[in-house]
Design a protein around this motif. Structure first.
Motif, mmCIF file in Angstrom:
data_model
loop_
_atom_site.group_PDB
_atom_site.id
_atom_site.type_symbol
_atom_site.label_atom_id
_atom_site.label_comp_id
_atom_site.label_asym_id
_atom_site.label_seq_id
_atom_site.Cartn_x
_atom_site.Cartn_y
_atom_site.Cartn_z
ATOM 1 N N LYS A 49 8.238 -8.119 27.209
ATOM 2 C CA LYS A 49 7.094 -7.723 26.526
ATOM 3 C C LYS A 49 6.381 -8.934 25.247
ATOM 4 C CE LYS A 49 7.901 -3.370 27.990
ATOM 5 N NZ LYS A 49 8.672 -2.353 26.440
ATOM 6 N N GLY A 50 6.876 -10.300 25.996
ATOM 7 C CA GLY A 50 6.409 -11.113 25.190
ATOM 8 C C GLY A 50 7.168 -12.449 25.482
ATOM 9 N N ILE A 51 5.768 -13.536 24.744
ATOM 10 C CA ILE A 51 6.733 -14.958 25.163
ATOM 11 C C ILE A 51 6.336 -15.609 23.763
ATOM 12 C CG2 ILE A 51 5.499 -16.997 25.853
ATOM 13 C CD1 ILE A 51 3.452 -15.504 27.595
ATOM 14 N N VAL A 52 7.639 -16.437 23.489
ATOM 15 C CA VAL A 52 7.704 -17.124 21.950
ATOM 16 C C VAL A 52 7.073 -18.387 22.012
ATOM 17 C CG1 VAL A 52 8.977 -17.429 20.057
ATOM 18 C CG2 VAL A 52 9.193 -15.095 21.446
ATOM 19 N N ILE A 53 6.442 -18.608 21.426
ATOM 20 C CA ILE A 53 5.868 -20.100 21.618
ATOM 21 C C ILE A 53 6.638 -21.434 20.530
ATOM 22 C CG2 ILE A 53 3.814 -21.609 21.093
ATOM 23 C CD1 ILE A 53 3.852 -20.056 22.864
ATOM 24 N N HIS A 54 7.266 -22.177 20.452
ATOM 25 C CA HIS A 54 8.161 -23.195 19.772
ATOM 26 C C HIS A 54 7.436 -24.644 19.725
ATOM 27 C CE1 HIS A 54 11.141 -20.036 19.996
ATOM 28 N NE2 HIS A 54 10.938 -19.523 20.520
ATOM 29 N N ALA A 55 8.010 -25.004 18.750
ATOM 30 C CA ALA A 55 8.362 -26.437 18.639
ATOM 31 C C ALA A 55 9.528 -27.386 18.523
ATOM 32 C CB ALA A 55 7.654 -27.235 18.128
ATOM 33 N N LYS A 109 12.989 -9.745 13.899
ATOM 34 C CA LYS A 109 12.134 -9.013 14.655
ATOM 35 C C LYS A 109 11.345 -9.165 13.185
ATOM 36 C CE LYS A 109 14.301 -4.834 12.661
ATOM 37 N NZ LYS A 109 14.395 -3.774 12.770
ATOM 38 N N HIS A 110 9.360 -8.513 13.772
ATOM 39 C CA HIS A 110 9.029 -8.575 13.122
ATOM 40 C C HIS A 110 7.735 -6.711 13.345
ATOM 41 C CE1 HIS A 110 4.426 -8.726 11.224
ATOM 42 N NE2 HIS A 110 4.732 -10.124 10.563
ATOM 43 N N PRO A 111 7.823 -5.725 12.279
ATOM 44 C CA PRO A 111 6.702 -4.870 13.365
ATOM 45 C C PRO A 111 5.260 -4.682 13.875
ATOM 46 C CG PRO A 111 6.472 -5.360 11.147
ATOM 47 C CD PRO A 111 7.292 -6.473 10.969
ATOM 48 N N ASN A 114 5.967 -5.840 19.355
ATOM 49 C CA ASN A 114 7.319 -5.285 20.415
ATOM 50 C C ASN A 114 7.287 -4.299 19.737
ATOM 51 O OD1 ASN A 114 8.284 -4.190 22.918
ATOM 52 N ND2 ASN A 114 10.159 -5.227 22.462
ATOM 53 N N GLN A 115 6.290 -3.535 19.182
ATOM 54 C CA GLN A 115 6.831 -2.251 18.056
ATOM 55 C C GLN A 115 8.893 -2.542 17.187
ATOM 56 O OE1 GLN A 115 7.688 0.805 21.417
ATOM 57 N NE2 GLN A 115 5.552 1.837 21.251
ATOM 58 N N GLY A 116 8.763 -3.607 17.105
ATOM 59 C CA GLY A 116 10.147 -3.966 15.976
ATOM 60 C C GLY A 116 11.348 -4.205 16.248
ATOM 61 N N ASN A 159 4.048 -5.197 31.725
ATOM 62 C CA ASN A 159 4.321 -4.731 30.406
ATOM 63 C C ASN A 159 3.861 -6.039 29.578
ATOM 64 O OD1 ASN A 159 4.261 -2.228 31.442
ATOM 65 N ND2 ASN A 159 6.580 -2.739 31.784
ATOM 66 N N ILE A 160 4.178 -7.263 29.445
ATOM 67 C CA ILE A 160 3.987 -7.962 28.464
ATOM 68 C C ILE A 160 2.960 -7.808 28.007
ATOM 69 C CG2 ILE A 160 2.607 -10.284 29.692
ATOM 70 C CD1 ILE A 160 4.505 -11.901 28.983
ATOM 71 N N GLU A 161 2.875 -8.306 26.236
ATOM 72 C CA GLU A 161 1.657 -7.714 25.366
ATOM 73 C C GLU A 161 1.885 -9.389 24.205
ATOM 74 O OE1 GLU A 161 -0.196 -3.723 22.546
ATOM 75 O OE2 GLU A 161 1.920 -4.357 23.223
ATOM 76 N N ASP A 162 2.674 -9.723 24.007
ATOM 77 C CA ASP A 162 2.531 -10.060 22.402
ATOM 78 C C ASP A 162 3.091 -11.616 23.177
ATOM 79 O OD1 ASP A 162 2.419 -8.187 19.964
ATOM 80 O OD2 ASP A 162 3.974 -7.412 21.488
ATOM 81 N N VAL A 163 2.437 -12.458 22.143
ATOM 82 C CA VAL A 163 1.985 -14.146 22.151
ATOM 83 C C VAL A 163 2.521 -14.561 20.631
ATOM 84 C CG1 VAL A 163 1.224 -16.319 22.337
ATOM 85 C CG2 VAL A 163 0.927 -14.295 24.388
#
Length: 226
Positions: A49-55, A109-111, A114-116, A159-163
């Motif tokens: 559902k999502g991709i997280v960007i890191h450094a 998580k964050h509201p 991905n719906q929290g 179904n991917i949505e959040d970056v």
């Protein structure tokens, strides 16, 4: 812009062609998978559902991968910085997409994301960029590679949505990818660049890929992941 605000949504789209990234595994990284990854609890295609960007908050790919060696964390892709010979040529693949990498805490998580839902590692993919986060601008190539990886994922996972940034998901502990990451430029590259402008990753010709000691360098103080 505050890294805690780094977040955008990918609209639903059908793509006419399959996009592939010629991946180069970081030397020796496969032997770490068993101790720094988990089998996903969600479907490895439909459940993404999502991709997280890191450094990395460090200075080298070797330092970042040492986190995997030490069982402290993991990530799916690693983008070298401008001081490394691979910069401008390849990205490192570090964990199979089918496995859950340990790139965030599963409890966060964050509201808005991905719906929290929590269990973030199980429904997400993690991109690490080598960057100290201290007066260390990201190169244009690094930002473009991160955008291209997101496009690849967008074309592959229906179904991917959040970056989203690591900082938004875990603001009390993490600030990456940091204030120097050009989030708006990155967002525009993903959403407005189309699928015909992806940079082809070139196979590196140096001996580094066959060097069995490439992953054994000590981490530089401050190298962290998750």
């Amino acid at each position: 812009m505050n890294p805690q605000d780094y977040h955008f949504k990918l609209p639903k789209r059908e793509f006419d062609k399959t996009i592939k990234i010629p991946e180069v595994w970081y030397p020796g990284v496969k032997k770490y998978w068993e101790r720094c990854t988990t089998r996903r609890v969600f479907n490895p295609i439909l459940g993404i559902k999502g991709i997280v960007i890191h450094a990395t908050a460090g200075h080298s790919s070797a330092g970042a991968v040492s986190v995997m060696r030490d069982r402290k964390g993991s990530f799916h892709w690693l983008i070298p910085d401008e001081d490394e010979p691979e910069h401008g040529q390849i990205i490192w693949a570090t964990v199979p997409e089918t496995l859950a990498a340990w790139h965030v805490r599963n409890s966060v998580k964050h509201p808005d994301v991905n719906q929290g839902n929590n269990k973030t590692n199980h429904w997400s993919l993690g991109i690490e960029l080598v960057n100290s986060q201290i007066n260390d601008p990201f190169s244009e190539w690094q930002v473009k590679m991160a955008a291209d990886i997101v496009k690849y994922c967008w074309s592959k996972y229906p179904n991917i949505e959040d970056v989203v940034s690591h900082a938004k998901l875990d603001p009390s502990r993490r600030s990456d990818p940091g204030v120097d990451f050009p989030w708006n430029t990155f967002k525009e590259m993903v959403l407005a660049g189309g699928m015909d402008d992806l940079v082809a990753f070139e196979a590196i010709t140096e001996n580094r890929l066959s060097n069995p000691d490439a992953e054994s360098h000590d981490a530089i103080d401050g190298d962290v992941c998750c």
